[in-house]
Design an enzyme around this catalytic site. Structure first.
Site, PDB file in Angstrom:
ATOM      1  CB  CYS A 195      -4.125   0.076  -9.112  1.00 51.57           C
ATOM      2  SG  CYS A 195      -4.442   1.671  -9.885  1.00 51.57           S
ATOM      3  CG  HIS A 235      -7.758  -1.998  -9.010  1.00 52.12           C
ATOM      4  ND1 HIS A 235      -7.939  -0.925  -8.165  1.00 52.12           N
ATOM      5  CD2 HIS A 235      -7.361  -1.478 -10.201  1.00 52.12           C
ATOM      6  CE1 HIS A 235      -7.654   0.187  -8.819  1.00 52.12           C
ATOM      7  NE2 HIS A 235      -7.304  -0.127 -10.050  1.00 52.12           N
ATOM      8  CG  ASN A 252      -8.800   3.132 -10.753  1.00 53.18           C
ATOM      9  OD1 ASN A 252      -8.318   2.984  -9.629  1.00 53.18           O
ATOM     10  ND2 ASN A 252      -8.216   2.683 -11.848  1.00 53.18           N
TER      11      ASN A 252
END
Ligand code: UT7
Length: 332
Positions: A110, A250, A280
């Site tokens: 990520c 993020h 996500n």
């Protein structure tokens, strides 16, 4: 010379999966997902659609947004490459008609997009190229066990792309300073245990072949690492928390975004929230959030970017928002 943002674009799979869709097949509820994560919908690829398909679509829009049709380097940040070997970036470069330019992948999960920004900036500073196409693209629906309620509700697929050109720190769109970090002792917090060189050739139905995450420990580590990284960039950029117009962190969990903003003293309404619509999306999450929220950003706005992911890895960077045409997000 340093990297300057010139264009942004995004791509999502056409198939949206709502919390209600997940309620119908998993032991979960819309209420649990919304209250624990803030997520309402995510998009997932159908079999046959690969990470590169999303990356190509996002990359094409970023090139159009920047008004260019050539770049000197292509970087794809992904932990769901089309193949274990080779990298996805050369295929993406070829399908975008970008010729035989250098093209490679970055695997920082990520945090991959922020790692990619630093790599692009370094290549521009070193004179390797004047223009870089950086794409964050992931299809976590291909990694997560669909029956694993803890992870299946969180992740979505997508790609976000930026074109970075050579400029100076006075230019609108200038990137940096940055900070990056990693802690390999926390490797097992986020991982796919089998299928790599340590345990090759595993039955795909084995639990160890699926993605696993220790959610609570990751939550705490993510808040701490992103807050520290943001403080470091605020210090090196000379910005105060009040100077930050948009915190683009993020998009893992709304509660994480709120806690990072609070920890560094940025007003909560300045924390960009995109995960409610896409979940996500791992390496795609920051560029997709930029593409989706660009209409709220004015030229010269100060944007603080930060990410945390598997490895573990983290990073943060400063960006002065450029004067861009409104970026598009396409459905694939
Ligand atoms: O992208 C890389 C970075 N990733 C992150 O930053 C993710 C960070 N972690 C998180 O966002 C959160 O930890 C999660 C959203 C993953 C989980 O939320 P949580 O509040 O930490 O829940 P938990 O894992 O501690 O689970 C609480 C309860 C458990 O039940 P018991 O043991 O209390 O009976 C779980 O079994 O919630 C249960 N649970 C669910 N219930 C309904 C877990 N997943 C679900 C679900 N629906 N989907």
């Amino acid at each position: 010379m340093l990297a300057v943002l010139r264009g942004v674009g995004g791509a999502l799979p056409a198939r949206a999966v709502t919390n209600e869709d997940l309620e119908a097949r998993l032991d979960t509820t819309d209420e649990w997902i919304r209250s624990r994560t803030g997520i309402g919908t995510r998009h997932q690829v159908d079999p046959g659609t690969a990470t590169s398909d999303l990356a190509v679509a996002a990359g094409r829009l970023a090139l159009e947004n920047a008004g260019v049709d050539t770049v000197d380097v292509v970087i794809v940040a992904t932990s769901t490459p089309d193949h274990r070997c080779p990298a996805t970036a050369p295929d993406v470069a070829a399908r975008l008609g970008l010729g035989t330019v250098p093209a490679f992948d970055i695997a920082a999960v990520c945090s991959g997009f922020v790692y990619g920004l630093v790599q692009a900036d370094a290549l521009i500073r070193a004179g390797v190229g004047e223009r870089v196409l950086l794409i964050g693209a992931d299809t976590f629906s291909t990694l997560v066990d669909p029956a694993d309620r803890a992870n299946a509700v969180i992740f979505g697929d997508g790609a976000g792309a930026v074109v970075l050109g050579a400029g100076t720190d006075d230019d609108l769109g200038a990137l940096g300073p940055f900070t990056l970090g990693s802690d390999g002792t926390a490797l097992d917090l986020i991982r796919v245990e089998a299928g790599g060189s340590r345990r090759p050739g595993v039955d795909p139905e084995e639990p160890s072949a699926w993605f696993s995450m220790q959610g609570r420990a990751v939550f705490a580590a993510a808040v701490a690492a992103m807050a520290d990284a943001c403080r470091s960039v605020l210090g090196s950029s000379g910005w105060t928390a009040d100077d930050v117009d948009h915190l683009v962190a993020h998009q893992a969990n709304r509660r994480i975004l709120t806690m990072v903003a609070a920890a560094i003293g940025v007003a909560p309404e300045r924390a960009v929230l995109h995960l409610d619509r896409v979940g996500n999306t791992s390496a795609a999450s920051i560029p997709l959030a930029l593409a989706a929220h660009a209409s709220e950003m004015r030229p010269g706005d100060r944007v603080l970017l930060t990410a945390f992911g598997g490895g573990t890895t983290w990073g943060a960077g400063a960006l002065t928002w450029p004067d861009l045409d409104r970026p598009a997000i396409t459905l694939v």
